[in-house]
Design an enzyme around this catalytic site. Structure first.
Site, PDB file in Angstrom:
ATOM      1  N   GLY A  48       0.763  -1.251   0.000  1.00 53.91           N
ATOM      2  CA  GLY A  48       0.000   0.000   0.000  1.00 53.91           C
ATOM      3  C   GLY A  48       0.789   1.293   0.000  1.00 53.91           C
ATOM      4  O   GLY A  48       0.329   2.298  -0.525  1.00 53.91           O
ATOM      5  N   GLU A 102       3.821   4.034   6.158  1.00 55.04           N
ATOM      6  CA  GLU A 102       2.559   3.312   5.955  1.00 55.04           C
ATOM      7  C   GLU A 102       1.612   4.126   5.081  1.00 55.04           C
ATOM      8  O   GLU A 102       1.646   5.362   5.104  1.00 55.04           O
ATOM      9  CB  GLU A 102       1.885   3.068   7.317  1.00 55.04           C
ATOM     10  N   ASP A 106      -5.023   2.165  10.581  1.00 58.30           N
ATOM     11  CA  ASP A 106      -6.432   1.912  10.875  1.00 58.30           C
ATOM     12  C   ASP A 106      -6.515   1.478  12.348  1.00 58.30           C
ATOM     13  O   ASP A 106      -6.417   2.313  13.234  1.00 58.30           O
ATOM     14  CB  ASP A 106      -6.905   0.830   9.881  1.00 58.30           C
ATOM     15  N   LYS A 134      -6.751   6.981  10.699  1.00 61.50           N
ATOM     16  CA  LYS A 134      -8.167   6.927  11.099  1.00 61.50           C
ATOM     17  C   LYS A 134      -8.240   6.879  12.618  1.00 61.50           C
ATOM     18  O   LYS A 134      -8.270   5.788  13.208  1.00 61.50           O
ATOM     19  CB  LYS A 134      -8.817   5.649  10.549  1.00 61.50           C
ATOM     20  N   PHE A 155     -14.132   3.551   4.168  1.00 59.39           N
ATOM     21  CA  PHE A 155     -13.261   2.728   3.337  1.00 59.39           C
ATOM     22  C   PHE A 155     -12.763   3.546   2.147  1.00 59.39           C
ATOM     23  O   PHE A 155     -13.538   4.083   1.366  1.00 59.39           O
ATOM     24  CB  PHE A 155     -13.978   1.470   2.843  1.00 59.39           C
ATOM     25  N   ASP A 162      -5.973  -0.258  -1.936  1.00 65.00           N
ATOM     26  CA  ASP A 162      -6.751  -1.066  -2.884  1.00 65.00           C
ATOM     27  C   ASP A 162      -8.083  -1.517  -2.317  1.00 65.00           C
ATOM     28  O   ASP A 162      -8.284  -1.563  -1.104  1.00 65.00           O
ATOM     29  CB  ASP A 162      -5.956  -2.313  -3.279  1.00 65.00           C
ATOM     30  N   ARG A 168      -5.094   0.764  -6.751  1.00 61.14           N
ATOM     31  CA  ARG A 168      -3.816   1.263  -6.217  1.00 61.14           C
ATOM     32  C   ARG A 168      -3.181   2.312  -7.127  1.00 61.14           C
ATOM     33  O   ARG A 168      -2.382   3.127  -6.691  1.00 61.14           O
ATOM     34  CB  ARG A 168      -2.809   0.104  -6.064  1.00 61.14           C
TER      35      ARG A 168
HETATM   36  P1  IMP Z   1      -4.288  -1.742  10.640  1.00 61.59           P
HETATM   37  O1  IMP Z   1      -3.314  -2.856  10.891  1.00 61.59           O
HETATM   38  O2  IMP Z   1      -5.680  -2.063  11.124  1.00 61.59           O
HETATM   39  O3  IMP Z   1      -3.823  -0.387  11.142  1.00 61.59           O
HETATM   40  O4  IMP Z   1      -4.511  -1.646   9.078  1.00 61.59           O
HETATM   41  C1  IMP Z   1      -3.515  -1.301   8.242  1.00 61.59           C
HETATM   42  C2  IMP Z   1      -3.737  -1.846   6.855  1.00 61.59           C
HETATM   43  O5  IMP Z   1      -5.110  -2.141   6.542  1.00 61.59           O
HETATM   44  C3  IMP Z   1      -3.331  -0.793   5.875  1.00 61.59           C
HETATM   45  O6  IMP Z   1      -1.943  -0.820   5.648  1.00 61.59           O
HETATM   46  C4  IMP Z   1      -4.149  -1.137   4.670  1.00 61.59           C
HETATM   47  O7  IMP Z   1      -3.475  -2.095   3.886  1.00 61.59           O
HETATM   48  C5  IMP Z   1      -5.412  -1.721   5.224  1.00 61.59           C
HETATM   49  N1  IMP Z   1      -6.502  -0.705   5.272  1.00 61.59           N
HETATM   50  C6  IMP Z   1      -6.990  -0.100   6.366  1.00 61.59           C
HETATM   51  N2  IMP Z   1      -7.965   0.790   6.052  1.00 61.59           N
HETATM   52  C7  IMP Z   1      -8.089   0.730   4.702  1.00 61.59           C
HETATM   53  C8  IMP Z   1      -8.940   1.437   3.750  1.00 61.59           C
HETATM   54  O8  IMP Z   1      -9.785   2.306   4.074  1.00 61.59           O
HETATM   55  N3  IMP Z   1      -8.760   1.111   2.443  1.00 61.59           N
HETATM   56  C9  IMP Z   1      -7.850   0.179   2.021  1.00 61.59           C
HETATM   57  N4  IMP Z   1      -7.039  -0.485   2.863  1.00 61.59           N
HETATM   58  C10 IMP Z   1      -7.156  -0.208   4.201  1.00 61.59           C
HETATM   59 MG    MG Z   2      -0.493  -1.038   4.352  1.00 60.49          MG
END
Ligand code: IMP
Ligand code: MG
Length: 184
Positions: A48, A102, A106, A134, A155, A162, A168
């Site tokens: 990403g 990153e 999220d 977020k 989202f 993606d 992407r």
């Molecule tokens: P985390 O581990 O929950 O912080 O999520 C991180 C990963 O989830 C990111 O690096 C993204 O690959 C994916 N992700 C989280 N939110 C989104 C979104 O809104 N769109 C697309 N990918 C997301």
């Molecule tokens: Mg990522």
């Protein structure tokens, strides 16, 4: 570029390419000031963050290195089940200032996992630079030093992010248009 369709779902524009570039410029300025004498190692988390990493690095003018890592999840034999490991840490991490790049933070699970592993490799200092954050979804207490854009808990796709593999390559960031989907 107002609306797009990916896998049959409608997305509408949320953050323009020019807004993205401006926000990245602000992050780069902070990094240039803060890490001037640290020779940081930037570690971009694939897939990403590839676009953000490329644009950010063009605006970072201090001595630094960049490399790329990827997380692999697999079912281990232990009772904890899912284990995540880092692929691609070949660089000497010991004693370094490391900046994780990153696309989006999220829940924070990803950055927490990477941080733990970098500490095990002896990183002196670990900082996080994320294009998107977020706060409503964040469940960790790790500080995020460099955030380009704070977003609501929607989202998003585009600019590296993606939706099931698609989107992407988009220069702007789009949000899933729930209302359009409900009307279908
Ligand atoms: P985390 O581990 O929950 O912080 O999520 C991180 C990963 O989830 C990111 O690096 C993204 O690959 C994916 N992700 C989280 N939110 C989104 C979104 O809104 N769109 C697309 N990918 C997301
Ligand atoms: Mg990522």
């Amino acid at each position: 570029m107002g609306n797009i369709v990916l896998h049959g779902h409608k997305f509408k524009i949320k953050i323009s390419a020019s807004e993205i570039q401006k926000a990245i410029g602000d992050v780069a300025r902070q990094i240039n000031a803060d890490l001037k004498d640290k020779k940081p190692l930037f570690l971009a988390v694939l897939n990403g963050s590839f676009m953000f990493a490329a644009d950010l690095m063009k605006k970072v003018h201090i001595d630094c290195e960049i490399s790329f890592i990827k997380l692999a999840s697999y079912n281990g034999t232990s009772s904890t089940g899912k284990i995540t490991e880092l692929i691609g840490i070949n660089e000497q991490i010991n004693g370094r200032t490391v900046v994780i790049i990153e696309d989006i933070v999220d829940t924070g699970n990803t950055i927490e996992n990477i941080t733990v592993q970098l500490k095990e490799h002896g990183a002196a200092e670990i900082k996080i630079a994320t294009l998107l954050f977020k706060p409503e979804a964040y469940t960790k207490s790790l500080p995020i030093e460099y955030t380009a854009i704070v977003v609501p808990n929607d989202f998003l796709v585009g600019y590296g992010l993606d939706y099931n593999g698609l989107g992407r390559n988009l220069a702007d960031i789009y949000v899933l248009d729930y209302i359009a989907d409900e009307k279908k």
